[in-house]
Design an enzyme around this catalytic site. Structure first.
Site, PDB file in Angstrom:
ATOM      1  N   SER A 157       0.835  -1.191   0.000  1.00 32.19           N
ATOM      2  CA  SER A 157       0.000   0.000   0.000  1.00 32.19           C
ATOM      3  C   SER A 157       0.877   1.251   0.000  1.00 32.19           C
ATOM      4  O   SER A 157       1.670   1.451  -0.911  1.00 32.19           O
ATOM      5  CB  SER A 157      -0.961  -0.044   1.198  1.00 32.19           C
ATOM      6  N   GLU A 215      -2.328  -2.366  -8.251  1.00 32.84           N
ATOM      7  CA  GLU A 215      -3.494  -2.644  -7.415  1.00 32.84           C
ATOM      8  C   GLU A 215      -3.848  -1.349  -6.697  1.00 32.84           C
ATOM      9  O   GLU A 215      -3.063  -0.394  -6.691  1.00 32.84           O
ATOM     10  CB  GLU A 215      -3.208  -3.772  -6.417  1.00 32.84           C
ATOM     11  N   HIS A 251      -5.035  -5.381  -1.632  1.00 32.67           N
ATOM     12  CA  HIS A 251      -5.841  -5.098  -0.446  1.00 32.67           C
ATOM     13  C   HIS A 251      -7.011  -6.072  -0.263  1.00 32.67           C
ATOM     14  O   HIS A 251      -7.922  -5.806   0.518  1.00 32.67           O
ATOM     15  CB  HIS A 251      -6.404  -3.679  -0.524  1.00 32.67           C
TER      16      HIS A 251
END
Length: 340
Positions: free
Chosen positions: A147, A245, A310
């Protein structure tokens, strides 16, 4: 198959004690063994004690000795003047303190891996506080996170010429003990970088068929985009397999970020695209249409639906390491090889 040599050189500029030598090879991070010491740092958002304890237990269950960096449980507001109000994003300590924790852990010769507690926001703020000369002089080790930690992955890969580990974090999903995700973390951090290849990761659908081979790059889309135009902008994706992503981004925002990457030239010559989970990112059909429209014309295979990012299963990927993408077979295969 769209081919081309991967660019591993790095650019000048940015950061205290900048060291950006041209590198002809990328060094694979040394693999972990039972009894190795790892340090948990918090480069981004504030960390909850209960979740940190759960993640620490998972790491210790793998046989690791775990140390918590001094400022991991600190909490300050974005202006760094005290604890953030309830519900506010905030940071896990001041920029200087979070950077110092990361520097100390990376430069400690007794530490075998630096594991980021969680994402959130704040990793980009550290980049100008890091002493890249000292980091480059230290013994390479695994840097693990995902992330927001994408910013560190890309900077460490470009400036230090090392592979890094993208996957679930101890104060996040890793701490839930989800068995397939923990197993993938273990395989990526403990398994050999050479020798027999691990089983391939399976995706859900091919947006563009074809095969491609090259170093794996990328991470969370919003963070890649955020680094463009900065001293830590990642090298162009030419000759590489681009992993993307994201979470809680609407299709139009994803479209806008892909347009920016395209117009900047960053996507030109990419060998292929490996798309992970786009969690809570709007209507899946609309999202696939956006991804196909933006990436399809680039002439490289596009595989979507890989269980990484995620989502409810978070596979660990070694960024910078060689990989084989086969969109027709719906697989992304980590390959052995590369400098150790």
């Amino acid at each position: 198959m769209n081919s081309g040599g991967a660019r591993t050189g790095v650019r000048d500029g940015g950061g205290a004690g900048t060291a950006r030598p041209e590198r002809s090879t990328v060094r694979r991070y040394p693999r972990l063994h039972a009894g190795d010491q790892v340090v948990i740092v918090a480069p981004s958002g504030p960390v909850e004690r209960s979740r940190l304890d759960a993640g620490r237990a998972v790491l210790e269950g793998l046989g690791l000795r775990v140390r918590i960096a001094p400022h991991v449980l600190d909490r300050v507001g974005l202006a760094e003047r005290g604890a953030p109000p309830a519900g506010w994003q905030g940071l896990a300590g001041t920029d200087a303190d979070r950077a110092a924790d990361l520097m100390e852990a990376w430069c400690d010769p007794g530490v075998r891996a630096v594991v980021c507690a969680r994402g959130g926001y704040g990793a980009t703020r550290l980049l100008e506080h890091l002493d890249w000369t000292a980091l480059a002089a230290a013994r390479p080790k695994a840097l693990h996170g995902s992330s927001d930690i994408t910013a560190l992955h890309l900077a460490f890969g470009a400036r230090l010429g090392v592979t890094t580990s993208f996957g679930p974090m101890p104060a996040g999903f890793l701490g839930t003990g989800h068995a397939p995700s923990v197993a993938s973390f273990r395989d990526a951090l403990f398994g050999p970088a050479s020798g027999p290849a691990r089983p391939p990761l399976r995706g859900a659908r091919a947006l563009v068929p074809g095969r491609a081979e090259g170093p794996l790059t990328g991470g969370t889309l919003a963070l890649i985009t955020a680094l463009l135009g900065t001293p830590d902008a990642p090298p162009p994706a030419a000759g590489r397999i681009v992993f993307l992503e994201d979470v809680t981004e609407t299709p139009y925002r994803i479209d806008r970020m892909l347009v920016q990457l395209h117009r900047s030239g960053w996507l030109a010559g990419a060998a292929g695209f490996a798309l992970g989970d786009f969690t809570d990112c709007g209507d899946p059909a609309e999202l696939d249409a956006v991804l196909a429209a933006r990436l399809g014309p680039l002439g490289a295979p596009v595989l979507a639906g890989l269980p990484a990012g995620h989502g409810t299963c978070q596979t660990t990927l070694e960024l910078g390491a060689p990989a084989l993408l086969d969109a027709g077979a719906l697989t992304l295969q980590a390959l052995p090889g590369g400098a150790r």
